[in-house]
Design an enzyme around this catalytic site. Structure first.
Site, PDB file in Angstrom:
ATOM      1  N   HIS A   1      26.912  22.706  10.031  1.00 25.55           N
ATOM      2  CA  HIS A   1      26.413  23.665  11.183  1.00 25.55           C
ATOM      3  C   HIS A   1      24.864  23.967  11.227  1.00 25.55           C
ATOM      4  O   HIS A   1      24.597  24.790  10.292  1.00 25.55           O
ATOM      5  CB  HIS A   1      27.351  24.747  11.243  1.00 25.55           C
ATOM      6  CG  HIS A   1      27.153  25.838  12.402  1.00 25.55           C
ATOM      7  ND1 HIS A   1      27.200  27.164  12.257  1.00 25.55           N
ATOM      8  CD2 HIS A   1      26.939  25.469  13.797  1.00 25.55           C
ATOM      9  CE1 HIS A   1      27.085  27.594  13.364  1.00 25.55           C
ATOM     10  NE2 HIS A   1      26.916  26.512  14.476  1.00 25.55           N
TER      11      HIS A   1
ATOM     12  N   GLU B   1      24.866  25.588   7.471  1.00 22.74           N
ATOM     13  CA  GLU B   1      26.237  26.237   6.899  1.00 22.74           C
ATOM     14  C   GLU B   1      27.139  24.840   6.522  1.00 22.74           C
ATOM     15  O   GLU B   1      27.276  23.806   7.511  1.00 22.74           O
ATOM     16  CB  GLU B   1      27.175  26.797   7.523  1.00 22.74           C
ATOM     17  CG  GLU B   1      26.614  28.348   7.760  1.00 22.74           C
ATOM     18  CD  GLU B   1      27.366  29.147   8.784  1.00 22.74           C
ATOM     19  OE1 GLU B   1      27.608  30.300   8.690  1.00 22.74           O
ATOM     20  OE2 GLU B   1      27.707  28.421   9.987  1.00 22.74           O
TER      21      GLU B   1
ATOM     22  N   SER C   1      30.583  24.981  16.025  1.00 22.70           N
ATOM     23  CA  SER C   1      30.096  26.267  15.598  1.00 22.70           C
ATOM     24  C   SER C   1      31.399  27.079  15.578  1.00 22.70           C
ATOM     25  O   SER C   1      31.384  28.469  14.932  1.00 22.70           O
ATOM     26  CB  SER C   1      29.098  26.781  16.493  1.00 22.70           C
ATOM     27  OG  SER C   1      29.657  26.933  17.826  1.00 22.70           O
TER      28      SER C   1
ATOM     29  N   ASN D   1      28.168  32.844  12.639  1.00 20.39           N
ATOM     30  CA  ASN D   1      28.638  33.273  13.940  1.00 20.39           C
ATOM     31  C   ASN D   1      29.897  34.382  13.829  1.00 20.39           C
ATOM     32  O   ASN D   1      30.097  35.193  14.854  1.00 20.39           O
ATOM     33  CB  ASN D   1      29.480  32.180  14.707  1.00 20.39           C
ATOM     34  CG  ASN D   1      28.161  31.479  15.426  1.00 20.39           C
ATOM     35  OD1 ASN D   1      27.230  31.958  15.850  1.00 20.39           O
ATOM     36  ND2 ASN D   1      28.652  30.154  15.669  1.00 20.39           N
TER      37      ASN D   1
HETATM   38  N1  3HC Z   1       6.540  21.327  15.592  1.00 15.52           N
HETATM   39  C1  3HC Z   1       6.236  22.048  14.104  1.00 15.52           C
HETATM   40  N2  3HC Z   1       6.150  23.075  14.034  1.00 15.52           N
HETATM   41  C2  3HC Z   1       6.298  23.911  15.083  1.00 15.52           C
HETATM   42  C3  3HC Z   1       6.675  23.425  16.322  1.00 15.52           C
HETATM   43  C4  3HC Z   1       6.524  22.030  16.539  1.00 15.52           C
HETATM   44  N3  3HC Z   1       6.788  21.406  17.697  1.00 15.52           N
HETATM   45  N4  3HC Z   1       6.714  24.577  17.356  1.00 15.52           N
HETATM   46  C5  3HC Z   1       6.470  25.760  16.566  1.00 15.52           C
HETATM   47  N5  3HC Z   1       6.454  25.242  15.182  1.00 15.52           N
HETATM   48  C6  3HC Z   1       5.954  26.183  13.992  1.00 15.52           C
HETATM   49  C7  3HC Z   1       4.979  27.129  14.409  1.00 15.52           C
HETATM   50  O1  3HC Z   1       3.754  26.623  14.330  1.00 15.52           O
HETATM   51  C8  3HC Z   1       5.345  28.136  13.596  1.00 15.52           C
HETATM   52  O2  3HC Z   1       4.835  27.989  12.281  1.00 15.52           O
HETATM   53  P1  3HC Z   1       4.258  28.932  11.243  1.00 15.52           P
HETATM   54  O3  3HC Z   1       5.520  30.270  10.911  1.00 15.52           O
HETATM   55  O4  3HC Z   1       3.841  28.171   9.926  1.00 15.52           O
HETATM   56  O5  3HC Z   1       3.357  29.765  12.023  1.00 15.52           O
HETATM   57  C9  3HC Z   1       6.920  28.435  13.375  1.00 15.52           C
HETATM   58  O6  3HC Z   1       7.159  26.910  14.030  1.00 15.52           O
HETATM   59  C10 3HC Z   1       7.268  29.491  14.734  1.00 15.52           C
HETATM   60  O7  3HC Z   1       7.011  28.839  15.913  1.00 15.52           O
HETATM   61  P2  3HC Z   1       6.202  29.774  16.935  1.00 15.52           P
HETATM   62  O8  3HC Z   1       5.098  30.837  16.293  1.00 15.52           O
HETATM   63  O9  3HC Z   1       5.838  29.095  18.026  1.00 15.52           O
HETATM   64  O10 3HC Z   1       7.553  30.423  17.639  1.00 15.52           O
HETATM   65  P3  3HC Z   1       7.986  32.104  17.132  1.00 15.52           P
HETATM   66  O11 3HC Z   1       7.241  32.729  15.685  1.00 15.52           O
HETATM   67  O12 3HC Z   1       8.288  32.919  18.335  1.00 15.52           O
HETATM   68  O13 3HC Z   1       9.387  31.437  16.444  1.00 15.52           O
HETATM   69  C11 3HC Z   1      11.695  30.933  16.515  1.00 15.52           C
HETATM   70  C12 3HC Z   1      10.390  30.818  17.171  1.00 15.52           C
HETATM   71  C13 3HC Z   1      11.844  30.010  15.054  1.00 15.52           C
HETATM   72  C14 3HC Z   1      12.801  30.110  17.389  1.00 15.52           C
HETATM   73  C15 3HC Z   1      12.263  32.519  16.325  1.00 15.52           C
HETATM   74  O14 3HC Z   1      11.936  32.950  17.589  1.00 15.52           O
HETATM   75  C16 3HC Z   1      13.499  32.737  15.822  1.00 15.52           C
HETATM   76  O15 3HC Z   1      13.851  32.503  14.532  1.00 15.52           O
HETATM   77  N6  3HC Z   1      14.386  32.895  16.466  1.00 15.52           N
HETATM   78  C17 3HC Z   1      15.722  33.236  16.605  1.00 15.52           C
HETATM   79  C18 3HC Z   1      16.433  31.988  16.732  1.00 15.52           C
HETATM   80  C19 3HC Z   1      18.139  32.212  16.181  1.00 15.52           C
HETATM   81  O16 3HC Z   1      18.521  33.098  15.802  1.00 15.52           O
HETATM   82  N7  3HC Z   1      18.752  30.807  16.222  1.00 15.52           N
HETATM   83  C20 3HC Z   1      20.176  30.799  16.091  1.00 15.52           C
HETATM   84  C21 3HC Z   1      20.745  31.052  17.018  1.00 15.52           C
HETATM   85  S1  3HC Z   1      22.481  30.928  16.695  1.00 15.52           S
HETATM   86  C22 3HC Z   1      22.976  29.208  16.454  1.00 15.52           C
HETATM   87  O17 3HC Z   1      21.961  28.449  16.631  1.00 15.52           O
HETATM   88  C23 3HC Z   1      24.363  28.904  16.106  1.00 15.52           C
HETATM   89  C24 3HC Z   1      25.302  28.253  17.335  1.00 15.52           C
HETATM   90  O18 3HC Z   1      26.289  27.996  16.747  1.00 15.52           O
HETATM   91  C25 3HC Z   1      25.205  29.340  18.214  1.00 15.52           C
END
Ligand code: 3HC
Length: 288
Positions: free
Chosen positions: A140, A152, A119, A190
């Site tokens: 990424h 990315e 990252s 990031n």
């Molecule tokens: N299998 C299949 N689908 C699933 C699942 C599974 N095990 N678990 C959840 N889902 C589906 C749900 O059914 C839902 O689908 P829908 O939109 O069609 O209804 C969707 O995925 C979202 O799941 P949830 O409703 O359970 O959860 P949330 O709505 O709370 O979303 C999240 C969870 C997607 C993690 C959301 O909170 C989010 O986008 N958070 C921000 C995460 C983020 O910013 N990540 C980036 C971090 S930075 C990074 O990674 C870079 C690194 O370099 C640091």
């Protein structure tokens, strides 16, 4: 399509997600871990996620079985030798990545594309650990990999056009949207996200608002799915600290400087979800 088989090095939080989405899209995928225990833990988390999908009605039991049948675990890097694309997703340690890419470069067939999920480290530097910089790029992914739609794709000045095109095509085939960018520390996401997360800690540290008020402010005021302090717990305080340190070293700008509170929480083992405690207590459901 040039990429027919995939290797993933590392089956932790990111590597397991990458291996899962690859296998789920129908690519025979070999995932490597250093020990049978670590491998079993990573494969277990993939099975758990898939089972969660079946339970939620998002995935059929057949699709889960098909995904698992596309997936093979190994503790030998040489088992990735015939893959068309190998993605490294181990911890952000240059010495470790140097050793892995050196071994992969020796073992893999000449056509294999090598990629890192780093990252914040320099893709250009990682490419120097191989004799194939024209076949080296950054891929990424975002956490949680199976749910986040973005990859990315990072090219260096040495990456060949064909390698970039093949990587973009593969990312589309696993259902991700690609953002192409050059090799600058933190890439696009990031570069923008890390100062925001660090500022949230600074606001909290200064006592401007409570943890919940900071998180609610950004969730309800800006429509973000998670508040910044919750997201830091989710990503890992140790990971955020390490990325911030690398970005600060690169840019020498105070916006990337890790706040003292972050350093102390990391030293105290409060790494967020992965250790059960960060800004939130993850032993409860939902975290409190
Ligand atoms: N299998 C299949 N689908 C699933 C699942 C599974 N095990 N678990 C959840 N889902 C589906 C749900 O059914 C839902 O689908 P829908 O939109 O069609 O209804 C969707 O995925 C979202 O799941 P949830 O409703 O359970 O959860 P949330 O709505 O709370 O979303 C999240 C969870 C997607 C993690 C959301 O909170 C989010 O986008 N958070 C921000 C995460 C983020 O910013 N990540 C980036 C971090 S930075 C990074 O990674 C870079 C690194 O370099 C640091």
């Amino acid at each position: 399509m040039a990429i027919q088989s995939v290797g993933v090095v590392g089956c932790g939080l990111m590597g397991s997600g990458v291996a899962q989405v690859s296998a789920q899209a129908g690519f025979p995928t070999v995932v490597h871990e250093i020990s049978p225990n670590a491998l079993e833990k990573g494969l277990g988390s993939i099975r758990k996620f898939l089972q969660g999908g079946v339970d939620k009605g998002k995935l059929s039991a057949e699709a889960m079985q098909k995904t698992l049948s596309n997936l093979r675990g190994t503790t030998e890097l040489k088992d990735l030798a015939d893959c068309d694309l190998v993605i490294e997703a181990v911890s952000e340690n240059v010495a470790l990545k140097k050793e892995i890419f050196g071994t992969l470069d020796q073992a893999c067939k000449p056509g294999t594309l090598l990629a890192s999920n780093t990252s914040s480290l320099s893709i250009t530097e990682l490419a120097t650990f191989t004799r194939r910089p024209e076949k080296f790029l950054g891929l990424h992914f975002f956490n949680p990999v199976p749910l986040m739609k973005l990859v990315e794709v990072i090219r260096t000045v040495r990456t060949a056009d064909a390698a970039l095109a093949d990587a973009n095509t593969w990312c589309a085939a696993i259902g991700k949207t690609v953002v192409n960018c050059g090799d600058s520390t933190g890439f696009v996401v990031n570069r923008l996200l890390v100062p925001y997360l660090l500022d949230a800690i600074r606001v909290y540290e200064q006592g401007l608002a409570s943890r919940d008020d900071i998180d609610n402010a950004m969730k309800l005021g800006c429509g973000y799915p998670m508040g910044p302090l919750f997201l830091i717990d989710y990503v890992g305080l140790d990971t955020t600290y390490s990325i911030a340190g690398i970005m600060f070293d690169e840019f020498k700008q105070s916006r990337f400087a890790p706040p003292p509170l972050l350093k102390r929480m990391v030293l105290a083992g409060r790494h967020g979800r992965k250790t059960g405690r960060g800004f939130y207590d993850w032993s409860t459901n939902p975290p409190s």
